[in-house]
Design an enzyme around this catalytic site. Structure first.
Site, mmCIF file in Angstrom:
data_model
loop_
_atom_site.group_PDB
_atom_site.id
_atom_site.type_symbol
_atom_site.label_atom_id
_atom_site.label_comp_id
_atom_site.label_asym_id
_atom_site.label_seq_id
_atom_site.Cartn_x
_atom_site.Cartn_y
_atom_site.Cartn_z
ATOM 1 N N LYS A 1 -0.730 -6.639 -8.148
ATOM 2 C CA LYS A 1 -1.024 -7.911 -7.478
ATOM 3 C C LYS A 1 -2.466 -8.323 -7.759
ATOM 4 C CE LYS A 1 -2.019 -8.761 -3.041
ATOM 5 N NZ LYS A 1 -3.042 -9.801 -2.986
ATOM 6 N N ASP A 2 -3.343 -7.308 -7.835
ATOM 7 C CA ASP A 2 -4.751 -7.562 -8.144
ATOM 8 C C ASP A 2 -4.955 -7.205 -9.618
ATOM 9 O OD1 ASP A 2 -5.784 -8.184 -5.346
ATOM 10 O OD2 ASP A 2 -4.664 -6.338 -5.058
ATOM 11 N N ARG B 1 -4.010 -10.055 4.132
ATOM 12 C CA ARG B 1 -4.421 -11.395 4.590
ATOM 13 C C ARG B 1 -3.230 -12.238 5.057
ATOM 14 N NH1 ARG B 1 -8.718 -10.764 0.485
ATOM 15 N NH2 ARG B 1 -10.672 -10.789 1.646
ATOM 16 N N GLY C 1 -2.616 -1.716 -7.442
ATOM 17 C CA GLY C 1 -1.520 -2.683 -7.475
ATOM 18 C C GLY C 1 -1.728 -3.767 -8.522
ATOM 19 N N HIS D 1 0.841 -1.210 0.000
ATOM 20 C CA HIS D 1 0.000 0.000 0.000
ATOM 21 C C HIS D 1 0.875 1.259 0.000
ATOM 22 C CE1 HIS D 1 -2.767 -2.876 2.259
ATOM 23 N NE2 HIS D 1 -3.523 -2.501 1.250
ATOM 24 N N SER E 1 0.281 -8.845 1.497
ATOM 25 C CA SER E 1 -1.176 -8.816 1.499
ATOM 26 C C SER E 1 -1.645 -8.643 2.932
ATOM 27 C CB SER E 1 -1.715 -10.145 0.940
ATOM 28 O OG SER E 1 -3.066 -10.312 1.302
#
Ligand code: AMP
Length: 277
Positions: A146-147, A184, A144, A34, A182
């Site tokens: 990543k997504d 998560r 990002g 982030h 992440s």
């Protein structure tokens, strides 16, 4: 750094800002991934606005909305050292009053990859991002890689709904062992985080295999699934190689630029990652 919770307050601050406005929407539990988006915004925009909102509409009832990590104090501490104009922390009722009508954007990309495992996810993401775009009125927004699928869908939404916003992709930030950062990851033990590095190792192996000339999908899937499932704590949700432009699966052979996507579970924690060149 001003912290606001209401649209009225945000509007007042927004009206006082001129020039480029970079926007970084997040769900909090902030990590270096982030923060890298915020740094990109700081580099290219005169002002940066960050939002933290755990969006209920993108979680299915069986997913982790209630348990999603909420670490607002440490988030604000991390943000305090960065050059941020406004942090927007809306409550649900603020973003979605009863009278609010959601946008009607739909895309074929809602139903592939993540959309198969999470059928309501992208509808929820687009609703909240459109709502935030309407409120924040940024000139640039940072998302990002990543997504990757989310980034594609948001770019499509921006084109289709004619938002005057530059969508800026930002590279995936990883732990030292390669695991994509992440929120998560917080659910994992240290040992599980260490073992989860096999996801990125598998992606790298796939990239190397294809670059070295292997194009037959069956062969590639066999090898990659063997590697990924050699780590017993991992349950594979999907491992899919798709066309970079269309996100559609190839027939039998890879004959175009590609992206490899992986989604796995470690116990109940679901992690995603991807690689392309
Ligand atoms: P989230 O809080 O998970 O909704 O993510 C907010 C934004 O941060 C999204 O644009 C994500 O793609 C981005 N993001 C999440 N993890 C990473 C990472 N490891 N590297 C770069 N960006 C990330």
């Amino acid at each position: 750094m001003k912290i606001v919770k209401t649209i009225v307050e945000l509007n007042q601050l927004r009206d006082s800002l001129f020039g480029s406005i970079g926007f970084v929407p997040t769900m909090g539990a902030l990590h270096d991934g982030h923060l890298s988006l915020i740094q990109e915004s700081n580099k290219s925009c005169e002002h940066t606005i960050v939002s933290i909102f755990v969006n209920p509409n993108q979680f299915a009832p069986n997913e982790d909305f209630d348990n999603y990590p909420r670490t607002i104090n440490s988030d604000l501490e991390k943000l305090s050292s960065l050059n941020i104009e406004v942090i927007f922390l809306p409550e649900s009722q603020e973003l979605y009053p009863e009278s609010y009508k959601n946008i009607q954007f739909k895309s074929d990309l809602f139903h592939v990859l993540e959309g198969i495992s999470r059928p309501i996810f992208f509808k929820g993401v687009c609703e909240v991002v459109a709502r935030l775009f309407n409120i924040v009125k940024p000139t640039h927004a940072f998302f990002g890689d990543k997504d990757f699928q989310q980034l594609r869908i948001i770019s499509e939404m921006v084109r289709e709904l004619k938002y005057d916003i530059n969508i800026i992709p930002c590279k995936t930030i990883r732990e030292q062992n390669g695991l994509a950062m992440s929120s998560r990851n917080e659910y994992l033990t240290k040992d599980e985080r260490n073992k989860a590095k096999i996801v990125f190792e598998t992606l790298q192996y796939g990239l190397k295999l294809i670059k070295s000339g292997e194009k037959k999908l069956g062969e590639i899937y066999n090898k990659l699934i063997n590697k990924l499932s050699s780590e017993p704590i991992i349950t594979i949700d999907y491992l899919t190689i798709v066309d970079y432009d269309t996100l559609k699966e190839f027939d039998n052979r890879i004959n175009n630029r590609f992206v490899i996507f992986i989604a796995i579970y470690i116990r109940k924690t679901r992690l995603i990652d991807n690689i392309y060149e």
